[in-house]
Motif scaffolding. Structure first.
Motif, PDB file in Angstrom:
ATOM      1  N   PHE A 165       1.658  -1.911   2.330  1.00 12.08           N
ATOM      2  CA  PHE A 165       2.189  -0.596   2.180  1.00 12.08           C
ATOM      3  C   PHE A 165       2.828  -0.232   3.526  1.00 12.08           C
ATOM      4  CE2 PHE A 165       0.183   4.088   2.445  1.00 12.08           C
ATOM      5  CZ  PHE A 165       1.330   4.501   1.773  1.00 12.08           C
TER       6      PHE A 165
ATOM      7  N   THR B  22       6.446   0.137   1.667  1.00  8.11           N
ATOM      8  CA  THR B  22       6.398   1.676   1.114  1.00  8.11           C
ATOM      9  C   THR B  22       6.942   2.426   2.391  1.00  8.11           C
ATOM     10  OG1 THR B  22       4.817   0.985  -0.437  1.00  8.11           O
ATOM     11  CG2 THR B  22       5.108   3.491   0.467  1.00  8.11           C
TER      12      THR B  22
ATOM     13  N   SER C  29      -4.379   7.848  10.965  1.00  5.44           N
ATOM     14  CA  SER C  29      -5.151   7.802   9.785  1.00  5.44           C
ATOM     15  C   SER C  29      -6.709   7.294  10.310  1.00  5.44           C
ATOM     16  CB  SER C  29      -4.852   6.792   8.682  1.00  5.44           C
ATOM     17  OG  SER C  29      -4.733   5.420   9.188  1.00  5.44           O
TER      18      SER C  29
ATOM     19  N   THR D 198      -7.410   1.180  -8.150  1.00 11.26           N
ATOM     20  CA  THR D 198      -6.611   0.811  -6.868  1.00 11.26           C
ATOM     21  C   THR D 198      -6.629  -0.317  -6.523  1.00 11.26           C
ATOM     22  OG1 THR D 198      -7.166   3.504  -6.407  1.00 11.26           O
ATOM     23  CG2 THR D 198      -6.481   1.877  -4.576  1.00 11.26           C
TER      24      THR D 198
ATOM     25  N   GLY E  82       1.801  12.694   3.662  1.00 13.56           N
ATOM     26  CA  GLY E  82       1.101  11.916   2.505  1.00 13.56           C
ATOM     27  C   GLY E  82       0.881  10.557   2.706  1.00 13.56           C
ATOM     28  N   ALA E  83       1.736   9.687   3.513  1.00 11.52           N
ATOM     29  CA  ALA E  83       1.339   8.541   3.864  1.00 11.52           C
ATOM     30  C   ALA E  83       0.114   8.255   4.498  1.00 11.52           C
ATOM     31  CB  ALA E  83       2.886   7.667   4.781  1.00 11.52           C
TER      32      ALA E  83
ATOM     33  N   SER F 225      -2.667   8.568   2.222  1.00 14.37           N
ATOM     34  CA  SER F 225      -2.616   7.268   1.401  1.00 14.37           C
ATOM     35  C   SER F 225      -3.276   6.014   2.069  1.00 14.37           C
ATOM     36  CB  SER F 225      -1.213   6.795   0.790  1.00 14.37           C
ATOM     37  OG  SER F 225      -0.743   7.696   0.122  1.00 14.37           O
TER      38      SER F 225
ATOM     39  N   SER G   7       5.406   1.172  -4.784  1.00 21.72           N
ATOM     40  CA  SER G   7       4.839   2.061  -3.710  1.00 21.72           C
ATOM     41  C   SER G   7       3.327   2.415  -3.954  1.00 21.72           C
ATOM     42  CB  SER G   7       5.522   3.514  -3.702  1.00 21.72           C
ATOM     43  OG  SER G   7       4.624   4.501  -3.074  1.00 21.72           O
TER      44      SER G   7
ATOM     45  N   SER H  62       1.205   4.329  -2.760  1.00 24.15           N
ATOM     46  CA  SER H  62       1.001   6.060  -2.991  1.00 24.15           C
ATOM     47  C   SER H  62       1.229   6.559  -4.187  1.00 24.15           C
ATOM     48  CB  SER H  62       1.684   6.438  -1.565  1.00 24.15           C
ATOM     49  OG  SER H  62       2.778   6.571  -1.624  1.00 24.15           O
TER      50      SER H  62
ATOM     51  N   SER I  58      -1.019  15.293  -5.257  1.00 20.66           N
ATOM     52  CA  SER I  58      -0.270  14.284  -5.779  1.00 20.66           C
ATOM     53  C   SER I  58       0.780  14.658  -6.574  1.00 20.66           C
ATOM     54  CB  SER I  58      -1.545  13.303  -6.587  1.00 20.66           C
ATOM     55  OG  SER I  58      -2.363  12.906  -5.802  1.00 20.66           O
TER      56      SER I  58
ATOM     57  N   GLU J  49       3.687  15.705  -4.450  1.00 17.60           N
ATOM     58  CA  GLU J  49       4.134  14.389  -3.838  1.00 17.60           C
ATOM     59  C   GLU J  49       5.283  13.551  -5.004  1.00 17.60           C
ATOM     60  OE1 GLU J  49       4.979  11.642  -0.840  1.00 17.60           O
ATOM     61  OE2 GLU J  49       3.899  13.452  -0.677  1.00 17.60           O
TER      62      GLU J  49
END
Length: 437
Positions: free
Chosen positions: A83, A87, A106, A134, A241-242, A245, A385, A387, A421, A424
Motif C-alpha cells: 500500500f 498505492t 496513523s 480485507t 484518506g490514506a 486506510s 489500490s 483503499s 468512502s 473518496e
C-alpha cells in the motif's frame, strides 16, 4: 529468566522458548528480503531499507517480549508495505517522505484510539465478513504484485494484462515458486526463506546473478531514509484518506493475528478475552511510529508468530530470541542485497495464498455480504489500490442493507465510514477538503 518471564507458570523452559523463537524467525525472515524489494520501488535506498527492516523488527519484537511477555513477533507488514509503495507513492503521487509521514500519523492515531478505548468500538462496528474480505483482498493484491515482479504477468495494450515471455529470469522465478509451494505443502519450517535461497543460488549458477564478494559486513547506513519523514506534507488533503486506510488495515490485521495466536498460546482468560491485549496493541502502534522514523512502512504483529507458538513458545523469551535472530541478520546485508526481485517475488504469491484463505470463513451464499466482500477483494488488484477496495466494500454493504430494508442494522460508525468512502470513490473528498482548507 525464570522470574522475569514466569516460565514455570506458563509450563515452558528456556530451551523450548529459544527453539520457538528461532522457529518464528525462520518463518518470517523472508521479510528482510521482501520488504526492501517492495519499498525500493519508491526510489528509497535498498541497503538502508534492509537495516530499517531489521531494526524495526528488533525493536517491535523486543518490546513485546520485555514489556508484554508474550510470544509475538513484529516487523513491517505485508500488504501495508505494498500500500505504501504502489498505492500511496506510485498511485497517488506522494513522495516516500510524505508516505512515511502518513505512517507516523496513523501510528499516533492508533495510540490514541487504543488508550481511549475507541479502537474496540471501531472493531465492533465493522462486520466480520468485511474484515475477512480485507485480508483476502490484500492477499490477492500481493500475489498480483508478486506475479508482476516475477515477470509472469505484464501489461498488454489490448487486454490490460497478459502472460509474460518465459525468459531465463522468469523461468528461474517460476521454479522458485514451485519450490516454495512444495516446501510449504510439506510444512517445512522456513519454507519461504529456503525457497528464496534456492532461487538465488539457481540464479547464480545460471549466470543471472552476480555472487556477493563478501557475506558478512557491518549493516548499511540508515542515514538515507532515517528521520526523513515529511509530517507536514502528509497532512495535505489528498493524503487524509490514506492515513485512515493505513489505520484501518493495521487495526484489523494486527487484531486478527493477535486473537489467532493468543488462542494457540493459551493467553485467553476465562471470559474469552486476550490477556494484556491493550499492551500488545500499544506496542504495535508505538512500533509503527518508530518504524516510520527509521524509514519503513507500518510495523505490525506477524501471523508467523503462530509457528513459534506451535513449537512451544509461551512467553516473551520467544520474542527476545526472535529479536536476537533479526539482530544477527543485520550483519548479512551483502548476502541479502544480492538477492534479486525475481527471487523474492514468489514469496509474495505464497503469502498472498495464506491471506486469501480468509475467504473460507465468509458465507458467500448470502448475497447481502457476498457482494460487498467480492467488491472489496476484486477492486484491490483491479484498481491497484487497497483503499479503493475498502471503500467499495463499505459503500456497497450499506447500500444493500438500505435496499433490502435493513438500514437499522447499520450502526452509526459504519454509516460515517461509508459516507467518507463514497466521497473518496467519487473524488468529492478532494473537492470538499480543497474548498474548506
Amino acid at each position: 529468566m525464570e522470574k522475569f518471564f514466569k516460565l514455570s507458570e506458563k509450563n515452558t523452559t528456556v530451551r523450548q522458548e529459544i527453539i520457538a523463537g528461532i522457529t518464528t524467525f525462520l518463518t518470517m525472515a523472508y521479510i528482510v528480503f521482501v520488504n526492501p524489494a517492495i519499498l525500493s520501488a519508491t526510489e528509497m535506498d535498498q541497503g538502508a531499507l534492509i537495516t530499517a527492516t531489521c531494526l524495526s523488527a528488533i525493536i517491535g519484537t523486543g518490546l513485546t517480549g520485555l514489556w508484554v511477555n508474550a510470544p509475538f513477533a513484529m516487523a513491517p507488514g505485508m500488504g501495508l508495505n505494498a500500500f505504501f509503495a504502489f498505492t500511496l507513492v506510485k498511485g497517488m503521487g506522494a513522495t516516500w517522505e510524505q508516505a512515511l509521514g502518513v505512517v507516523f500519523l496513523s501510528g499516533i492515531i492508533f495510540v490514541i484510539l487504543t488508550v481511549t478505548g475507541v479502537r474496540k468500538a471501531l472493531i465492533l462496528a465493522i462486520p466480520m465478513e468485511l474484515r475477512l474480505a480485507t485480508g483476502a483482498g490484500i492477499g490477492l493484491f500481493i500475489a498480483f504484485l508478486g506475479m508482476q515482479s516475477m515477470g509472469l504477468i505484464v501489461d498488454n495494450p489490448a487486454t490490460l494484462v497478459g502472460l509474460g515471455a518465459f525468459t531465463k529470469p522468469v523461468a528461474i522465478s517460476v521454479i522458485g515458486l514451485v519450490v516454495m509451494a512444495f516446501l510449504e505443502v510439506r510444512k517445512t519450517k522456513g519454507g519461504i526463506l529456503l525457497g528464496i535461497v534456492i532461487t538465488t543460488i539457481l540464479g547464480i549458477l545460471m549466470g543471472e546473478i552476480e555472487a556477493p564478494k563478501t557475506i558478512i559486513s557491518m549493516p548499511p547506513s540508515i542515514a538515507p531514509i532515517a528521520f526523513k519523514l515529511d509530517i507536514l506534507g502528509a497532512l495535505k488533503p489528498a493524503l487524509m484518506g490514506a492515513i485512515l486506510s493505513f489505520l484501518f488495515v493495521d487495526l484489523f490485521d494486527s487484531l486478527g493475528t493477535i486473537l489467532a495466536c493468543a488462542n494457540e498460546a493459551g493467553l485467553i482468560d476465562k471470559d474469552g478475552n486476550v490477556e494484556k491485549i491493550d499492551k500488545v496493541l500499544e506496542v504495535d502502534a508505538a512500533s509503527t511510529m518508530i518504524g516510520s522514523l527509521l524509514g519503513t512502512s507500518t510495523v505490525t504483529t506477524f501471523v508467523e508468530s503462530a509457528s513459534g507458538i506451535a513449537a512451544g513458545g509461551r512467553t516473551g523469551l520467544t520474542s527476545i530470541t526472535t529479536a536476537i535472530c533479526f539482530f544477527i541478520a543485520l550483519f548479512f546485508s551483502p548476502l541479502i542485497g544480492a538477492v534479486p526481485a525475481y527471487a523474492t517475488a514468489p514469496a509474495l504469491v505464497i503469502v498472498g495464498v495464506f491471506m486469501f484463505k480468509n475467504l473460507l470463513d465468509i458465507d458467500l451464499r448470502n448475497l447481502e455480504t457476498a457482494i460487498p466482500c467480492f467488491l472489496t477483494i476484486a477492486m484491490m488488484p483491479l484498481a491497484y489500490s487497497i483503499s479503493i477496495g475498502l471503500a467499495f466494500g463499505f459503500v456497497s454493504y450499506v447500500l444493500i442493507k438500505v435496499f433490502v430494508g435493513k438500514a437499522r442494522e447499520v450502526n452509526l460508525i459504519l454509516w460515517i465510514v461509508a459516507i467518507f468512502s463514497f466521497l473518496e470513490i467519487t473524488g468529492l473528498m478532494k473537492v470538499l477538503v480543497g474548498k474548506f482548507f
